[in-house]
Design a protein around this motif. Sequence first.
Motif, PDB file in Angstrom:
ATOM      1  N   LEU A   1       0.824  -1.212   0.000  1.00 39.29           N
ATOM      2  CA  LEU A   1       0.000   0.000   0.000  1.00 39.29           C
ATOM      3  C   LEU A   1       0.857   1.262   0.000  1.00 39.29           C
ATOM      4  CD1 LEU A   1      -2.861  -0.950   2.496  1.00 39.29           C
ATOM      5  CD2 LEU A   1      -3.123  -0.425   0.071  1.00 39.29           C
ATOM      6  N   LEU A   2       1.885   1.279   0.854  1.00 36.35           N
ATOM      7  CA  LEU A   2       2.763   2.447   0.900  1.00 36.35           C
ATOM      8  C   LEU A   2       3.441   2.680  -0.447  1.00 36.35           C
ATOM      9  CD1 LEU A   2       4.490   2.194   4.406  1.00 36.35           C
ATOM     10  CD2 LEU A   2       2.912   3.958   3.615  1.00 36.35           C
ATOM     11  N   SER A   3       3.927   1.597  -1.037  1.00 31.06           N
ATOM     12  CA  SER A   3       4.590   1.729  -2.335  1.00 31.06           C
ATOM     13  C   SER A   3       3.619   2.209  -3.408  1.00 31.06           C
ATOM     14  CB  SER A   3       5.202   0.382  -2.725  1.00 31.06           C
ATOM     15  OG  SER A   3       5.761   0.437  -4.016  1.00 31.06           O
ATOM     16  N   ARG A   4       2.402   1.647  -3.380  1.00 23.26           N
ATOM     17  CA  ARG A   4       1.402   2.006  -4.391  1.00 23.26           C
ATOM     18  C   ARG A   4       0.936   3.447  -4.232  1.00 23.26           C
ATOM     19  NH1 ARG A   4       0.170   1.589  -9.445  1.00 23.26           N
ATOM     20  NH2 ARG A   4      -2.082   1.662  -9.869  1.00 23.26           N
ATOM     21  N   ILE A   5       0.770   3.905  -2.984  1.00 23.30           N
ATOM     22  CA  ILE A   5       0.345   5.288  -2.743  1.00 23.30           C
ATOM     23  C   ILE A   5       1.377   6.264  -3.297  1.00 23.30           C
ATOM     24  CG2 ILE A   5       0.011   7.001  -0.912  1.00 23.30           C
ATOM     25  CD1 ILE A   5      -1.333   4.792   0.728  1.00 23.30           C
TER      26      ILE A   5
ATOM     27  N   LYS B   1      -7.244  11.498  -7.911  1.00 23.35           N
ATOM     28  CA  LYS B   1      -7.023  11.548  -6.466  1.00 23.35           C
ATOM     29  C   LYS B   1      -7.891  10.546  -5.726  1.00 23.35           C
ATOM     30  CE  LYS B   1      -5.664  16.431  -6.344  1.00 23.35           C
ATOM     31  NZ  LYS B   1      -5.951  17.761  -5.763  1.00 23.35           N
ATOM     32  N   GLU B   2      -9.030  10.143  -6.347  1.00 20.08           N
ATOM     33  CA  GLU B   2      -9.923   9.197  -5.676  1.00 20.08           C
ATOM     34  C   GLU B   2      -9.228   7.860  -5.424  1.00 20.08           C
ATOM     35  OE1 GLU B   2     -10.735  11.089  -8.161  1.00 20.08           O
ATOM     36  OE2 GLU B   2     -12.262  12.400  -7.252  1.00 20.08           O
ATOM     37  N   GLU B   3      -8.370   7.454  -6.348  1.00 21.21           N
ATOM     38  CA  GLU B   3      -7.680   6.179  -6.177  1.00 21.21           C
ATOM     39  C   GLU B   3      -6.711   6.241  -4.996  1.00 21.21           C
ATOM     40  OE1 GLU B   3      -5.166   2.889  -8.828  1.00 21.21           O
ATOM     41  OE2 GLU B   3      -5.837   4.793  -9.721  1.00 21.21           O
ATOM     42  N   VAL B   4      -6.027   7.374  -4.838  1.00 17.93           N
ATOM     43  CA  VAL B   4      -5.141   7.554  -3.693  1.00 17.93           C
ATOM     44  C   VAL B   4      -5.945   7.545  -2.391  1.00 17.93           C
ATOM     45  CG1 VAL B   4      -3.451   9.068  -2.591  1.00 17.93           C
ATOM     46  CG2 VAL B   4      -3.523   8.892  -5.068  1.00 17.93           C
ATOM     47  N   GLY B   5      -7.126   8.178  -2.421  1.00 19.62           N
ATOM     48  CA  GLY B   5      -7.961   8.242  -1.229  1.00 19.62           C
ATOM     49  C   GLY B   5      -8.403   6.878  -0.750  1.00 19.62           C
ATOM     50  N   SER B   6      -8.778   5.989  -1.674  1.00 18.16           N
ATOM     51  CA  SER B   6      -9.226   4.652  -1.271  1.00 18.16           C
ATOM     52  C   SER B   6      -8.086   3.837  -0.679  1.00 18.16           C
ATOM     53  CB  SER B   6      -9.819   3.920  -2.481  1.00 18.16           C
ATOM     54  OG  SER B   6      -8.839   3.747  -3.497  1.00 18.16           O
ATOM     55  N   LEU B   7      -6.882   3.981  -1.246  1.00 16.16           N
ATOM     56  CA  LEU B   7      -5.730   3.258  -0.700  1.00 16.16           C
ATOM     57  C   LEU B   7      -5.355   3.790   0.677  1.00 16.16           C
ATOM     58  CD1 LEU B   7      -3.481   2.958  -3.892  1.00 16.16           C
ATOM     59  CD2 LEU B   7      -4.851   1.166  -2.826  1.00 16.16           C
TER      60      LEU B   7
ATOM     61  N   GLU C   1       3.454   5.706  -5.772  1.00 13.92           N
ATOM     62  CA  GLU C   1       3.404   5.646  -7.234  1.00 13.92           C
ATOM     63  C   GLU C   1       2.236   6.458  -7.783  1.00 13.92           C
ATOM     64  OE1 GLU C   1       3.179   1.566  -8.256  1.00 13.92           O
ATOM     65  OE2 GLU C   1       5.240   1.097  -7.657  1.00 13.92           O
ATOM     66  N   ILE C   2       1.077   6.321  -7.145  1.00 15.06           N
ATOM     67  CA  ILE C   2      -0.107   7.024  -7.655  1.00 15.06           C
ATOM     68  C   ILE C   2       0.017   8.521  -7.421  1.00 15.06           C
ATOM     69  CG2 ILE C   2      -2.601   7.272  -7.376  1.00 15.06           C
ATOM     70  CD1 ILE C   2      -2.781   4.341  -6.827  1.00 15.06           C
ATOM     71  N   ARG C   3       0.634   8.929  -6.318  1.00 16.50           N
ATOM     72  CA  ARG C   3       0.830  10.364  -6.089  1.00 16.50           C
ATOM     73  C   ARG C   3       1.666  10.987  -7.211  1.00 16.50           C
ATOM     74  NH1 ARG C   3       2.046  10.613   0.448  1.00 16.50           N
ATOM     75  NH2 ARG C   3      -0.138  10.793   1.105  1.00 16.50           N
ATOM     76  N   VAL C   4       2.691  10.278  -7.635  1.00 15.70           N
ATOM     77  CA  VAL C   4       3.498  10.769  -8.759  1.00 15.70           C
ATOM     78  C   VAL C   4       2.653  10.841 -10.033  1.00 15.70           C
ATOM     79  CG1 VAL C   4       5.485  10.267 -10.231  1.00 15.70           C
ATOM     80  CG2 VAL C   4       5.642   9.902  -7.761  1.00 15.70           C
ATOM     81  N   ALA C   5       1.806   9.807 -10.218  1.00 19.08           N
ATOM     82  CA  ALA C   5       0.950   9.791 -11.409  1.00 19.08           C
ATOM     83  C   ALA C   5      -0.091  10.899 -11.362  1.00 19.08           C
ATOM     84  CB  ALA C   5       0.265   8.429 -11.520  1.00 19.08           C
ATOM     85  N   VAL C   6      -0.612  11.210 -10.164  1.00 14.97           N
ATOM     86  CA  VAL C   6      -1.592  12.293 -10.024  1.00 14.97           C
ATOM     87  C   VAL C   6      -0.952  13.630 -10.379  1.00 14.97           C
ATOM     88  CG1 VAL C   6      -2.961  13.601  -8.352  1.00 14.97           C
ATOM     89  CG2 VAL C   6      -3.048  11.101  -8.348  1.00 14.97           C
ATOM     90  N   GLU C   7       0.259  13.841  -9.910  1.00 14.16           N
ATOM     91  CA  GLU C   7       0.952  15.098 -10.220  1.00 14.16           C
ATOM     92  C   GLU C   7       1.217  15.244 -11.714  1.00 14.16           C
ATOM     93  OE1 GLU C   7       4.466  15.069  -7.889  1.00 14.16           O
ATOM     94  OE2 GLU C   7       3.427  15.365  -5.964  1.00 14.16           O
ATOM     95  N   ALA C   8       1.383  14.098 -12.389  1.00 14.93           N
ATOM     96  CA  ALA C   8       1.606  14.129 -13.828  1.00 14.93           C
ATOM     97  C   ALA C   8       0.300  14.116 -14.619  1.00 14.93           C
ATOM     98  CB  ALA C   8       2.483  12.952 -14.241  1.00 14.93           C
ATOM     99  N   GLY C   9      -0.842  14.057 -13.906  1.00 16.83           N
ATOM    100  CA  GLY C   9      -2.132  14.053 -14.579  1.00 16.83           C
ATOM    101  C   GLY C   9      -2.517  12.721 -15.174  1.00 16.83           C
ATOM    102  N   LEU C  10      -1.905  11.626 -14.681  1.00 17.13           N
ATOM    103  CA  LEU C  10      -2.170  10.296 -15.240  1.00 17.13           C
ATOM    104  C   LEU C  10      -3.055   9.436 -14.333  1.00 17.13           C
ATOM    105  CD1 LEU C  10       1.461   9.504 -16.500  1.00 17.13           C
ATOM    106  CD2 LEU C  10      -0.468  10.427 -17.810  1.00 17.13           C
TER     107      LEU C  10
END
Length: 241
Positions: free
Chosen positions: A140-144, A158-164, A146-155
């Motif tokens: 979970l920590l690793s995935r969060i 934020k909802e996916e980060v919130g659920s994790l 990764e997704i934060r970087v993807a959110v900043e890049a617009g890929l």
Amino acid sequence: MAFDDFISDCELIDLPMSGAQFTWSRGYSQSRLDRFLVCPRWLDSLLELYQKALDHTVSDHCPILLDPKLESWGPTPFRFDISWLQCPKMEKRLGGWWVSAKVDGPADVVIGSKLRLLKERLKVWSRDRNNEGHNRKRWLLSRIKEIRVAVEAGLASKEEVGSLKEEYNSMLLQEEISWRQKSRVKWISEGDKNTKYFHGIASAWRRRNRIECLRVNDSLSYNKEEISKEITSFFQRLFIG
């Protein structure tokens, strides 16, 4: 006083010592001059850490050993962890195990047998859950991240980060409840998110309650087999007669 202030400012901990009350003696004078002082981070990584006074003959000071080893005293008693009730569908799981245990006989025999079977089911489930939980938390920590970087890049959204994060916080809450129960601290309200504090209290309880030596047949014994036998014999005489 300056040294005491230094110890307090650095948050150093003086561990319990076994084997002797004093570490220095000369004539009729005795004092505990020698000791290990450790920081809380050591106790986080080494839960069972003790000072042990060793035998000495020539020197006025007795050597002391910092011992991270914990001898096995046999299987630990089963305790129900109230954090298990935070797991999804836990009540339904317990009910299913209770119903599936088929036992015949008088009511007291049925209840006792079912409780023993339920205990064994919980032991297996808890062991598997702990192994899966550690791996899941790391993922979970690793995935969060990764997704934060993807959110900043617009890929990613934020909802996916919130659920994790919600799942990760739920796991932290269960861990906090478990350590609060082990620490026996009852006066702190729910939801303080202070697992490190409870972790330290629980470790201190274990160090304080550990039996290093016991008087057996009018002499001090450090042998764990003799100590276990003496304790068992004492309670047999107390309850059985």
